[in-house]
Design a protein around this motif. Structure first.
Motif: not given
Length: 277
Positions: A13-20, A44-53, A66-74
């Motif tokens: 619940a406390d994960i904000p928009d823009g979080a990594t 929650t949106s504008d997220l950066e995700a760090v994941s193998n895939n 698919f819902e366009k919640r990610l802005r960046r992937m590592i």
């Protein structure tokens, strides 16, 4: 300290928009699918995700994508996710592709308080020299490229060798899935789930673990624990239905062999392969 929370929704619940987010799993094996769905439902949106895939189309991180919640992937691997490739190439998503072992060590270093490290992986390529496309515009032009990285020559037993400096990754939140866990946050992963989940747990400032089987403190053999509870702040106990809801990334089968008239029938109809939960 009892770290169990009432639901996945309460845990995120406390994960904000823009979080990594550092997200565990390998292919579709050991992905924290319940927590990912809770983030999706929270809006929650504008997220950066760090994941193998990035999961596959509409499963795992693919649902956020698919819902366009990610802005960046590592990540290291586009895999079976066509939407991941489409968004990257059309300029809708920034992607920092990183060699798999380097990504793992960047996450481990972040969780260990090490700001950076030198590796031979990527020396003499755009990984070190810069210029890897991170983001395109809608016409296919590169608008963000990787910067050059510091390199240094070290003397080794084989002679002088060049290495490239890689920076550690520290995420705002870590999302992981464990086979077993206790109320103190000690976790055990099963088989391939152990590839990236421990690293995601380490590098998250706040780590949330969904566990398939919750046990009481003291029931886990300390020698079997992969992630100590010191790295975990919240635990979500899955229902049997949630624990059993797993996908296979790719399934291949082969016809049942014709049995020998004088012999025993084969034990199985088909061979099933793939990266599953």
């Amino acid at each position: 300290m009892d770290k169990v929370v009432s639901s996945a929704a309460a845990a995120v619940a406390d994960i904000p928009d823009g979080a990594t987010l550092a997200v565990g799993g390998f292919g579709l094996c050991g992905i924290p699918s319940v927590l990912i769905d809770a983030v999706l439902e929270a809006g929650t949106s504008d997220l950066e995700a760090v994941s193998n895939n990035c999961g596959v189309d509409e499963w795992g991180l693919g649902r956020l994508l698919f819902e366009k919640r990610l802005r960046r992937m590592i990540s290291s691997y586009v895999g079976e996710n066509k939407e991941f490739a489409r968004q990257y190439l059309s300029g809708e998503l920034e992607v920092e592709l990183t060699p798999q072992g380097t990504l793992a060590e960047r996450m481990r270093a972040g969780g260990s308080g090490i700001p950076g490290f030198y590796t031979a992986t990527g020396v003499g390529t755009q990984v070190a020299e810069g210029g890897l496309p991170w983001k395109y515009d809608d016409s296919g032009n590169v608008i963000v490229a990787s910067p050059p990285k510091e390199t240094k020559v070290f003397s080794t037993a084989e002679g002088d060798r060049e290495y490239v400096l890689e920076e550690a990754i520290v995420a705002d939140f870590g999302l992981v899935r464990a086979w077993k866990g206790d109320r103190h946050g000690n976790l055990i992963y099963r088989q391939s789930s152990r590839n990236f989940n421990p690293l995601a747990a380490m590098c998250g400032r706040v780590t949330i673990a969904e566990v398939e089987e919750l046990v009481e403190p003291g029931e886990l053999d300390p020698n079997d624990i992969h992630t100590p509870g010191v790295y975990v702040q919240r635990v979500v106990a899955l229902t049997p239905e949630q624990a059993a809801d797993k996908k296979i990334e790719r399934v291949t089968t082969r016809p049942r062999p014709t049995p020998d008239p004088g012999g025993a029938a084969p034990a199985e109809d088909a061979a099933t392969h793939g990266l599953g939960g």
